[in-house]
Design a protein around this motif. Structure first.
Motif, PDB file in Angstrom:
ATOM      1  N   SER A  32       0.861  -1.187   0.000  1.00 46.78           N
ATOM      2  CA  SER A  32       0.000   0.000   0.000  1.00 46.78           C
ATOM      3  C   SER A  32       0.891   1.228   0.000  1.00 46.78           C
ATOM      4  O   SER A  32       2.031   1.158   0.442  1.00 46.78           O
ATOM      5  CB  SER A  32      -0.883   0.035   1.251  1.00 46.78           C
ATOM      6  OG  SER A  32      -1.727  -1.067   1.301  1.00 46.78           O
ATOM      7  N   PRO A  33       0.384   2.348  -0.444  1.00 51.35           N
ATOM      8  CA  PRO A  33       1.216   3.556  -0.460  1.00 51.35           C
ATOM      9  C   PRO A  33       1.345   4.153   0.937  1.00 51.35           C
ATOM     10  O   PRO A  33       0.538   3.863   1.815  1.00 51.35           O
ATOM     11  CB  PRO A  33       0.410   4.497  -1.364  1.00 51.35           C
ATOM     12  CG  PRO A  33      -1.002   4.060  -1.202  1.00 51.35           C
ATOM     13  CD  PRO A  33      -0.969   2.576  -0.971  1.00 51.35           C
ATOM     14  N   TYR A  40      -9.683  10.101  -2.063  1.00 48.31           N
ATOM     15  CA  TYR A  40     -10.009   8.720  -1.682  1.00 48.31           C
ATOM     16  C   TYR A  40     -10.500   8.654  -0.252  1.00 48.31           C
ATOM     17  O   TYR A  40     -11.404   7.900   0.076  1.00 48.31           O
ATOM     18  CB  TYR A  40      -8.799   7.814  -1.885  1.00 48.31           C
ATOM     19  CG  TYR A  40      -8.200   7.915  -3.269  1.00 48.31           C
ATOM     20  CD1 TYR A  40      -6.827   7.980  -3.449  1.00 48.31           C
ATOM     21  CD2 TYR A  40      -9.018   7.956  -4.393  1.00 48.31           C
ATOM     22  CE1 TYR A  40      -6.281   8.075  -4.710  1.00 48.31           C
ATOM     23  CE2 TYR A  40      -8.469   8.061  -5.664  1.00 48.31           C
ATOM     24  CZ  TYR A  40      -7.103   8.125  -5.817  1.00 48.31           C
ATOM     25  OH  TYR A  40      -6.562   8.232  -7.052  1.00 48.31           O
TER      26      TYR A  40
ATOM     27  N   ASN B 583       3.685   3.139   9.049  1.00 49.68           N
ATOM     28  CA  ASN B 583       2.310   2.882   8.616  1.00 49.68           C
ATOM     29  C   ASN B 583       2.155   3.145   7.120  1.00 49.68           C
ATOM     30  O   ASN B 583       2.813   4.004   6.556  1.00 49.68           O
ATOM     31  CB  ASN B 583       1.335   3.784   9.374  1.00 49.68           C
ATOM     32  CG  ASN B 583       1.037   3.242  10.746  1.00 49.68           C
ATOM     33  OD1 ASN B 583       1.775   3.478  11.684  1.00 49.68           O
ATOM     34  ND2 ASN B 583      -0.037   2.496  10.858  1.00 49.68           N
ATOM     35  N   VAL B 584       1.263   2.394   6.511  1.00 53.67           N
ATOM     36  CA  VAL B 584       0.888   2.686   5.123  1.00 53.67           C
ATOM     37  C   VAL B 584      -0.616   2.945   5.105  1.00 53.67           C
ATOM     38  O   VAL B 584      -1.303   2.729   6.102  1.00 53.67           O
ATOM     39  CB  VAL B 584       1.214   1.511   4.173  1.00 53.67           C
ATOM     40  CG1 VAL B 584       2.700   1.358   4.004  1.00 53.67           C
ATOM     41  CG2 VAL B 584       0.570   0.236   4.665  1.00 53.67           C
ATOM     42  N   ILE B 585      -1.103   3.422   3.965  1.00 54.05           N
ATOM     43  CA  ILE B 585      -2.517   3.781   3.859  1.00 54.05           C
ATOM     44  C   ILE B 585      -3.180   2.829   2.868  1.00 54.05           C
ATOM     45  O   ILE B 585      -3.042   2.994   1.657  1.00 54.05           O
ATOM     46  CB  ILE B 585      -2.656   5.238   3.406  1.00 54.05           C
ATOM     47  CG1 ILE B 585      -1.890   6.122   4.385  1.00 54.05           C
ATOM     48  CG2 ILE B 585      -4.123   5.621   3.370  1.00 54.05           C
ATOM     49  CD1 ILE B 585      -2.141   7.585   4.261  1.00 54.05           C
ATOM     50  N   PRO B 586      -3.899   1.853   3.374  1.00 52.48           N
ATOM     51  CA  PRO B 586      -4.472   0.851   2.473  1.00 52.48           C
ATOM     52  C   PRO B 586      -5.717   1.371   1.769  1.00 52.48           C
ATOM     53  O   PRO B 586      -6.399   2.265   2.270  1.00 52.48           O
ATOM     54  CB  PRO B 586      -4.832  -0.295   3.428  1.00 52.48           C
ATOM     55  CG  PRO B 586      -5.074   0.373   4.739  1.00 52.48           C
ATOM     56  CD  PRO B 586      -4.242   1.617   4.775  1.00 52.48           C
ATOM     57  N   PHE B 587      -6.022   0.777   0.608  1.00 54.42           N
ATOM     58  CA  PHE B 587      -7.274   1.085  -0.052  1.00 54.42           C
ATOM     59  C   PHE B 587      -8.396   0.270   0.587  1.00 54.42           C
ATOM     60  O   PHE B 587      -8.184  -0.834   1.069  1.00 54.42           O
ATOM     61  CB  PHE B 587      -7.191   0.732  -1.546  1.00 54.42           C
ATOM     62  CG  PHE B 587      -6.441   1.754  -2.354  1.00 54.42           C
ATOM     63  CD1 PHE B 587      -5.168   1.492  -2.811  1.00 54.42           C
ATOM     64  CD2 PHE B 587      -7.027   2.972  -2.657  1.00 54.42           C
ATOM     65  CE1 PHE B 587      -4.468   2.436  -3.555  1.00 54.42           C
ATOM     66  CE2 PHE B 587      -6.339   3.926  -3.408  1.00 54.42           C
ATOM     67  CZ  PHE B 587      -5.060   3.657  -3.852  1.00 54.42           C
ATOM     68  N   ASP B 588      -9.589   0.805   0.574  1.00 57.61           N
ATOM     69  CA  ASP B 588     -10.765   0.058   1.010  1.00 57.61           C
ATOM     70  C   ASP B 588     -11.391  -0.508  -0.269  1.00 57.61           C
ATOM     71  O   ASP B 588     -10.894  -0.270  -1.372  1.00 57.61           O
ATOM     72  CB  ASP B 588     -11.726   1.007   1.739  1.00 57.61           C
ATOM     73  CG  ASP B 588     -12.772   0.268   2.558  1.00 57.61           C
ATOM     74  OD1 ASP B 588     -13.490   0.917   3.333  1.00 57.61           O
ATOM     75  OD2 ASP B 588     -12.887  -0.975   2.407  1.00 57.61           O
ATOM     76  N   THR B 589     -12.486  -1.253  -0.152  1.00 56.97           N
ATOM     77  CA  THR B 589     -13.154  -1.755  -1.359  1.00 56.97           C
ATOM     78  C   THR B 589     -13.700  -0.563  -2.140  1.00 56.97           C
ATOM     79  O   THR B 589     -13.984   0.482  -1.568  1.00 56.97           O
ATOM     80  CB  THR B 589     -14.308  -2.693  -1.005  1.00 56.97           C
ATOM     81  OG1 THR B 589     -15.200  -1.995  -0.117  1.00 56.97           O
ATOM     82  CG2 THR B 589     -13.807  -3.943  -0.318  1.00 56.97           C
ATOM     83  N   ARG B 596     -11.665   4.186  -2.817  1.00 55.78           N
ATOM     84  CA  ARG B 596     -11.686   4.699  -1.451  1.00 55.78           C
ATOM     85  C   ARG B 596     -10.424   4.258  -0.736  1.00 55.78           C
ATOM     86  O   ARG B 596      -9.930   3.160  -0.971  1.00 55.78           O
ATOM     87  CB  ARG B 596     -12.886   4.143  -0.676  1.00 55.78           C
ATOM     88  CG  ARG B 596     -14.236   4.548  -1.212  1.00 55.78           C
ATOM     89  CD  ARG B 596     -15.342   4.150  -0.263  1.00 55.78           C
ATOM     90  NE  ARG B 596     -15.452   2.715  -0.096  1.00 55.78           N
ATOM     91  CZ  ARG B 596     -16.362   2.132   0.673  1.00 55.78           C
ATOM     92  NH1 ARG B 596     -17.224   2.869   1.352  1.00 55.78           N
ATOM     93  NH2 ARG B 596     -16.415   0.823   0.778  1.00 55.78           N
ATOM     94  N   ALA B 597      -9.920   5.105   0.134  1.00 56.49           N
ATOM     95  CA  ALA B 597      -8.760   4.731   0.942  1.00 56.49           C
ATOM     96  C   ALA B 597      -9.157   4.745   2.404  1.00 56.49           C
ATOM     97  O   ALA B 597      -9.936   5.583   2.839  1.00 56.49           O
ATOM     98  CB  ALA B 597      -7.610   5.704   0.701  1.00 56.49           C
ATOM     99  N   SER B 598      -8.596   3.814   3.140  1.00 58.45           N
ATOM    100  CA  SER B 598      -8.903   3.721   4.560  1.00 58.45           C
ATOM    101  C   SER B 598      -7.657   4.088   5.357  1.00 58.45           C
ATOM    102  O   SER B 598      -6.806   4.840   4.885  1.00 58.45           O
ATOM    103  CB  SER B 598      -9.369   2.289   4.854  1.00 58.45           C
ATOM    104  OG  SER B 598      -9.675   2.155   6.205  1.00 58.45           O
ATOM    105  N   LEU B 599      -7.554   3.583   6.554  1.00 60.05           N
ATOM    106  CA  LEU B 599      -6.368   3.815   7.371  1.00 60.05           C
ATOM    107  C   LEU B 599      -6.067   2.542   8.141  1.00 60.05           C
ATOM    108  O   LEU B 599      -6.922   1.685   8.294  1.00 60.05           O
ATOM    109  CB  LEU B 599      -6.627   4.916   8.407  1.00 60.05           C
ATOM    110  CG  LEU B 599      -6.503   6.373   8.010  1.00 60.05           C
ATOM    111  CD1 LEU B 599      -6.733   7.250   9.229  1.00 60.05           C
ATOM    112  CD2 LEU B 599      -5.141   6.678   7.402  1.00 60.05           C
ATOM    113  N   PHE B 601      -5.320   1.382  11.847  1.00 60.50           N
ATOM    114  CA  PHE B 601      -5.409   1.950  13.190  1.00 60.50           C
ATOM    115  C   PHE B 601      -4.450   1.292  14.168  1.00 60.50           C
ATOM    116  O   PHE B 601      -4.556   1.466  15.377  1.00 60.50           O
ATOM    117  CB  PHE B 601      -6.863   1.881  13.693  1.00 60.50           C
ATOM    118  CG  PHE B 601      -7.776   2.709  12.837  1.00 60.50           C
ATOM    119  CD1 PHE B 601      -8.573   2.111  11.881  1.00 60.50           C
ATOM    120  CD2 PHE B 601      -7.795   4.085  12.950  1.00 60.50           C
ATOM    121  CE1 PHE B 601      -9.383   2.872  11.048  1.00 60.50           C
ATOM    122  CE2 PHE B 601      -8.605   4.861  12.133  1.00 60.50           C
ATOM    123  CZ  PHE B 601      -9.395   4.255  11.183  1.00 60.50           C
TER     124      PHE B 601
END
Lengths: 489, 964
Positions: A32-33, A40, B583-589, B596-599, B601
């Motif tokens: 992931s980035p 987004y 940390n990285v910032i994952p995409f959501d569905t 969409r991007a999530s986080l 936690f």
């Protein structure tokens, strides 16, 4: 082999194994980035807020406490056998919004800071409406300052802070409202004016809610009403803050649809007696839209209507009226995964009408060219329109019925607002908390006779944030479901 | 002149130790234990780790399920890590292999959980030559990071064991039968109350069965005018037993080996076919092993091992919520399970399931249509070259590989409860670990008083994992399980990749004096890619001393064979998983076609430091009468400090966990083994006893955090809390309010409705760790007949049973019979709806009178409410002792004598056995659950919740072994 060779071997070994130059590359997470674009997170924040808020409104405590539904099995919600409720999802959304705002600074897109503040205010307002005092000013700082033990703020301070936040957001969007990505904006497809209307309408909601404790509430309301250029608000159902359901995956479908709710859960969720009786008494055209008729009236013991609601907290609710075949569930309208009339609502126009109607009725504000009666009528009409029965209401002379015809009482106004607020957030419960209307009565199997007024703080708080938790109790009062928060005192 | 006594065999026994180095027992300064080939293959179990149970002190083995494919948890000397799985490192023929325990995965419906087994379960029992358990940090100091919880060294058979050509064949057939079931009541049928005629209720509080009544039921036939006809209201007490079949496992293993001057080799093939006790489940396994040694020259030796395994199942049984077990257990007593066998509505096959209660899936639908299959191909092997550079100097270089690829698939049909329009998931997991190492060893000349050996070496471990997952929660057409059949826009994708590398250098040395005193020193330094550059190197040494006191002090006591004293101090350093620093910032569905991007936690930490475990160990071994009586005693203490743990934080801070170095977890305990041969001769009786007692203590967490929530279950009502000064494994729950002072102190304080009230504080309810474990192995042989009996006794510990709570709340267990009617002590009363009933009960306790005093409770409530009040929210009433005694293994073997074999050509050895395992379990709780398999496995970090798992199963059958 000579000693030299051994030395070379040892040297080679040292070189080969202590080589750590690839380590940074190996330990870089490329799944992931490490940064992303605010758009987004924007869609994520909007959709998650709306869907969670709507799910709560439809099948969880707010629906039971607002006396819309009666569960005939696993009915802990309405027998009040609960205290602590988790708040994970709200703070998670708040963190996503905050992260989005940081990204917006990096990409120089201030419009996301402003819209983010509106979403943040919506989420935190809901949080404090449910719990009372909660961490706010020190919250969400685990990355910035590293504070993992935020103190709880007083509800009064939170409310003032959020009202200001909304006021400023409205201002910023007025100055510069371009740049909201239309596709990413699941609420308003990029129209800044609509966001401003939401911000100001939310302020109206909050001001009415805290009006008993906040002396200047109605003054600020008047200011909003008087300056529709500066503070636009909802004026029609087309302004509603709603997100559609895609109906394709579990997490983008209506909570009552087959993807999210098994048959047993849908059939155990009956319409409440309070709701059905109120609709029948008014021959309300929304009755047929919302409620399913009973399977058969043959064998009904106490209620022989075509539509039968179940009273709250009975000892054996499944046996009421001769059994479940003589009880009404909600209509097939609410059983779909998606439909044009099914949306996840943050706030809708009828609510604004009723807020203004109540304030005018109390003599606290004046609305140009409107009276309490006309605003009251607007609210009902907008709700009828929302469910596609506007014409039917007129042809049935709904507005002339003795029960419906405006009589100047808060009770009548709130009852109509309660009907319009079916499955809209926790407004039904919150208005009952504030005004005592409609006059709900706890059922015989309830754990306590009075309705709860709040959620207990999560069970994890004494473990992970004990000092702040104890300090909050010292200021707020005992952590149970009956302690009144600031604006209810 | 002192004549040295002939050394008893046990001291000179060769033990395989770290890095494949073979040492004699006498030189080991730490406790080790070894299983012979026969210990493992006598009663061969599908997962060979089960052979460790009850045989080795200090080792706690737990099969997580009673079916052959389930994972086995092995805990050595207690749990020491708050975040890791506390499993030992498995090394096969010198090569470390993949992590042994995999998290059971949640099925695609989000409720059922499936255990796909662990790769270590791929081994075939008949191929194993020995298993050595290195218990403490001491013995494992040479394996580094992953050996913090011990090491299990598995050596497979090689061709060198027997001269010439040898062929061996083993065939085993075992039957599995479910026998340990909860005590269901069969007296009252479906209904919400005794007068209810709701015969399709999910509870069993209804009318009395077998009383000659007739009621309209779920499967009542319909008469000419469409009205249902009342049928006999009777019970079907065998409904649960009739669901489970007799499973069987058929294993065949054939091996060919040859050894000669130039080298040796062994090739073996094993095939296992299993059908489970749940219909439509089973496992197939094929193993192909090759081991070869070849002497290229007298001083250059080449050896290679290669093992290929294919392990597959078209359906693994699921566990926990909404699994087959939960659906079968929750059938009300009036349901005949055979009426559910046709699980499709006639005319709607593949589209609509047939089930009497629409809230649950038909258990046969789950078994036949909701399948969870997998296919794993695995290749493990190594190539090693040993070169004698000079007379006493040897260089060994080796590279080893463990590679596997697993395909999973899960299918859910149309009309499944959680996936009404079906669902389909496929996942591919790849794992590859490569270890390359070298070791340079110098041995001093033998013969003098002082001998020594010194080694230096290094190792590079490189580990890669990749996982790709595609699934849909909605199919377009029923019955087509292919990704192209996913409803438009419903596909969800996930992909992950991780990479880790550890480089190490190490040195070892042994000095011995007169072959009676041995001092072993090791030192190792690791560089790990998972730690930040300023902290990625960590060093850890160890020292162990072994003294054969009987030789050193010249004790000349004939009865005493030897007395050995040993002691050990060591450290093991440990790193963490990849990608824990940032940390990285994952995409959501996707939302429709919008990204969409999530986080995440879980906050990572770029300043992590390595963990260090320090352990002390001391012990003694003594043997009498030429090894006919022996005892071994060990005391140990290990402190695991600076653990990299995910500390829970309030989500109000924006993160729900934070990664820090903290914690000091201590494990201390004793291990005691006794072995004796009371009779030796034509009738021989050997007995072995081993005893394990471990005490865990949380010494400290970190300043500011004294409570650490490891996890919670049952909607956060049962919490696994780690508190300073207590033990790991404690679980807490809220209890009922009690009177604090006065004449009724301690009694339950009920509310005005006569019901229990919940208190706000969480109190300790139990701990899932046992007080002690005692294993007893007895072997009796008379002539050609041998009888082996292994008994495993685990005392202490508790488990909270979610199953008991659920079954009691709906009236399914015998526990809920008292009070249901006048015959069973029920009081007569009138309920809130005005109905006269005979099922009244009064909860013991007092009610506040309002003026500060209390009066004994006299409020009559229904039996259903009584049991609900007592068992639903008060986990203390649902917590039971985990003590059990198990008849773990029994084998009765007849071996043909040499005389008898002379008459059969070619065969050099032939034996036939009757075998059985898990034949009988006695539990202190006597609720019908096997504490070993009923507890769930949650994130590999905590156990203790009795969940819906398969019933306790016993297995028995026969085995044939022969050698040519």
């Amino acid at each position: 082999m000579k000693a030299n060779s051994i030395l070379y071997l040892a040297l080679a070994a040292t070189v080969f194994t202590s080589c750590t130059k690839d380590f940074q590359k190996i330990n870089t997470n490329n799944n992931s980035p490490s940064t992303t674009r605010p758009e987004y997170h924007f869609t994520e924040a909007i959709t998650q807020t709306a869907y969670a808020y709507q799910e709560n409104a439809f099948d969880r405590r707010p629906a039971a406490l607002g006396r819309y539904i009666t569960l005939v099995r696993n009915n802990d919600c309405e027998t009040f056998r609960w205290t602590s409720v988790d708040w994970n999802d709200i703070y998670q959304r708040a963190m996503i919004i905050k992260t989005m705002q940081q990204e917006a600074v990096t990409t120089a897109q201030p419009v996301y800071t402003a819209t983010g503040n509106i979403l943040l205010a919506f989420n935190i307002a809901y949080l404090t409406d449910l719990y009372g005092d909660v961490p706010y000013s020190q919250a969400l700082q685990s990355v910035t300052t590293g504070n993992i033990k935020p103190a709880y703020d007083k509800q009064q301070d939170i409310y003032m802070g959020l009202l200001q936040l909304l006021k400023d957001a409205n201002e910023q969007l007025k100055i510069s409202g371009t740049g909201i990505e239309a596709n990413a904006d699941a609420l308003y497809a990029g129209k800044a004016l609509q966001w401003r209307k939401l911000a100001n309408s939310l302020r109206l909601r909050m001001l009415l809610r805290c009006s008993k404790a906040y002396a200047k509430a109605f003054t600020e309301m008047q200011e909003i009403i008087d300056n529709s250029d500066l503070y636009p608000i909802f004026t029609a159902n087309t302004d509603n803050a709603e997100v559609i359901y895609q109906g394709v995956k579990k997490d983008d479908s209506w909570p009552g649809g087959a993807k999210n709710m098994i048959d047993a859960d849908f059939t155990k969720t009956k319409a409440s007696k309070e709701l059905v009786d109120a609709l029948i008494a008014r021959n309300d055209p929304r009755l047929a839209v919302w409620i399913a008729p009973v399977a058969t009236t043959v064998g009904s013991t106490v209620d022989h209507n075509q539509y039968v609601g179940v009273p709250p907290a009975l000892a054996s609710p499944a046996d009421y009226n001769g059994g479940e075949t003589h009880q009404s569930v909600f209509s097939s309208f609410f059983r779909q995964d998606k439909a044009s009339g099914l949306k996840a609502s943050l706030m809708i126009y009828p609510e604004v009408c009723f807020i203004l109607a109540e304030a005018v009725q109390a003599g606290k504000v004046t609305v140009p060219s409107k009276t309490a009666a006309s605003l009251y009528h607007d609210g009902i009409e907008a709700s009828m329109d929302y469910y596609g029965v506007k014409a039917q209401a007129v042809s049935q002379a709904y507005y002339d019925l003795p029960l419906v015809k405006y009589d100047g009482t808060q009770k009548q106004l709130i009852v109509q607002k309660w009907l319009a607020m079916l499955f809209r957030g926790s407004e039904g419960w919150f208005d009952f908390r504030r005004t005592g209307y409609p006059e709900f009565v706890a059922g015989p199997a309830s754990f306590q006779k009075i309705f709860p007024v709040r959620y207990g703080w999560p069970t994890s708080e004494p473990n992970v944030n004990n000092d702040s938790y104890r300090a909050a109790i010292a200021v707020f009062g005992p952590d149970d479901i009956n302690t009144k928060m600031w604006y209810l005192k | 002149m002192v004549t040295l006594k002939a050394q008893p065999n046990s001291l000179n026994e060769v033990v395989v130790t770290a890095l494949g180095i073979k040492k004699r027992e006498k030189s080991l300064g730490y406790a080790s234990a070894q299983l012979k080939a026969s210990d493992v293959s006598n009663v061969p179990q599908p997962n060979v780790l089960n052979a460790l149970s009850g045989r080795i002190a200090g080792v706690n083995v737990r099969a997580t399920g009673s079916d052959p494919g389930s994972s086995v948890m092995v805990t050595i000397r207690g749990q020491s890590s708050l975040t890791k799985d506390n499993q030992p490192l498995y090394v096969i023929d010198g090569v470390p292999v993949a992590p042994a325990l995999q998290n059971p995965t949640a099925g695609i419906d989000g409720k059922q959980t499936i255990d796909y087994g662990s790769p270590i379960g791929d081994l075939s029992a008949d191929d194993i030559a020995s298993i050595t358990v290195l218990k403490g940090a001491s013995a494992a100091a040479l394996y580094g990071s992953r050996a913090g919880s011990g090491v299990i060294l598995i050596s497979t058979k090689s061709g060198a064991e027997k001269k010439g050509l040898g062929i061996s064949f083993n065939s085993t057939l075992i039957f599995d039968k479910a026998y340990l079931l909860p005590h269901f009541q069969n007296e009252y049928g479906s209904g919400d109350s005794p007068a209810s005629d709701n015969t399709i209720s999910t509870s069993a509080w209804g009318q009395r069965l077998n009383a000659g009544t007739k009621l309209v039921q779920w499967n009542s036939p319909v008469d000419a005018s469409g009205n249902a006809i009342a049928t006999d209201w009777v019970s079907y007490p065998n409904r649960v037993k009739e669901f489970f079949k007799t499973g069987h496992t058929f294993t065949n293993n054939i091996a060919v080996s040859k050894s000669g001057q130039a080298g040796d080799f062994r090739i073996s093939y094993a095939n296992m076919q299993n059908k489970g006790i749940v219909p439509n489940t089973g496992i197939k396994r094929n193993n192909l092993n090759f081991a070869g040694n070849y002497n290229i020259t007298k001083s250059i030796r080449l050896s290679a091992n290669l093992a290929y395994t294919n392990n597959q199942s078209h359906n693994r049984p699921s566990a926990y919520s909404e699994s087959v077990t939960s659906q079968v257990y929750k059938l009300t007593p009036n349901i005949n399970i055979n009426d559910l066998r046709n699980y499709w509505v006639p005319g709607k096959e593949g589209i609509k399931q047939y089930n009497p209660l629409s809230s649950d899936d038909n258990p046969f639908l789950i078994a036949y249509e909701e399948t969870n299959g997998f296919n794993r191909n695995r290749l493990t092997g190594h190539v090693q070259l040993a070169i004698d550079l000079m007379q006493n100097l040897t260089l060994t270089a080796r590279t080893g590989l463990d590679y596997y690829s697993t395909d999973l698939n899960e299918k859910r049909p149309f009309s499944a409860k959680r996936n009404p329009t079906g669902a389909y998931l496929t996942e591919n997991d790849y794992f590859k670990e490569q270890n390359s190492d070298f070791l340079l060893t110098y041995k001093s000349k033998t013969g003098s008083q002082w001998t020594y050996s010194v080694s230096a070496g290094g190792n590079q471990m490189d580990q890669k994992m990749r996982s790709v997952r595609n699934y849909t929660g909605t199919l377009t057409l029923p019955g087509i399980y292919n990704l192209s059949n996913a409803a438009a826009g419903s596909m969800i994708y996930a992909e992950g990749y991780s990479h880790k590398r550890i480089n190490s250098l190490y040195g070892l040395g042994e000095i011995s004096y007169k072959q009676s005193v041995f001092l072993n020193l090791t030192a190792r330094n690791d560089w790990s890619s998972t730690l930040p550059p300023e902290n990625n190197s960590y060093f850890y040494p160890s020292a162990s001393l072994s003294i054969i006191a009987s030789d050193l002090l010249g004790i000349k006591w004939d009865e005493l064979s030897y007395l050995k004293l040993r002691g050990n101090i060591s450290q093991v350093g440990s790193d963490t998983d990849p990608y824990q620093l940032y940390n990285v910032i994952p995409f959501d569905t996707d939302w429709g076609s919008v990204k969409r991007a999530s986080l995440s936690f879980d906050q990572k930490n770029s300043k992590l430091k390595p963990e260090i475990a320090t352990s002390y160990e001391t012990g003694a071994e003594v043997s009498f009468f030429q090894d006919r009586l022996g005892a071994s005693f060990t005391w140990y203490k290990t402190n695991n400090k600076n653990q990299i743990i995910q500390v829970p934080t309030t989500i109000a801070s924006g993160a729900s966990t934070k990664l820090i170095n903290a914690g000091n977890i201590q494990n201390s305990g004793i291990e005691l083994s006794l072995n004796a041969v009371p009779f030796k001769g034509k009738f021989t009786w050997k007995t072995d006893l081993n005893f394990t007692r471990n005490r865990n203590k949380v010494i400290s967490l970190t300043p500011g955090i004294t409570n650490y929530l490891l996890g919670s279950t049952d909607g956060s009502n049962v919490q696994y809390l780690i508190r300073e000064g207590t033990q790991m494994g404690d679980f807490y729950a809220r209890s009922w309010q009690k009177v604090a002072s006065g004449p009724y102190t301690g009694q339950a304080l009920l509310n005005s409705s006569g019901l229990l009230q919940q208190s706000t504080d969480f109190e300790k309810t139990g701990n899932y760790n046992p007080d002690f474990i005692l294993g007893m192995n007895n072997s009796f042989s008379y002539g050609p007949v041998t009888l082996n009996i292994l008994v495993d006794w685990r005392k202490g510990g508790q488990y909270y049973s979610y199953v008991v709570k659920s079954l009691i709340d709906d009236g399914f267990l015998e526990t809920t019979i008292p009070g249901r009617d006048a015959a069973h002590g029920g009081l007569s009363w009138t309920d809130g709806d005005g109905v006269k009933r005979n099922d009244g009960m009064i909860l013991p306790g007092v009610i506040a009178t309002g003026d500060g005093t209390y009066k004994p409770n006299n409020v009559i409530i229904s039996a259903a409410d009584y049991y609900d009040s007592k068992y639903w929210k008060y986990y203390q009433n649902d917590t039971f002792s985990a003590t059990y005694v198990k008849l773990k293994e029994v084998s009765l073997t007849y071996t043909l004598s040499k005389n008898q074999l002379r008459r059969i050509p070619f065969i050099s050895n032939l034996s036939f056995s009757l075998i059985g395992y898990n034949l009988y379990t006695w539990t202190a709780a006597n609720m019908g659950f096997d504490p070993e398999t009923t507890m769930s496995l949650s994130g590999l970090r905590y156990q203790g919740v009795g969940h819906w798992t398969l019933p306790g199963t016993r297995s028995y059958g026969f085995k044939l072994s022969c050698n040519f």
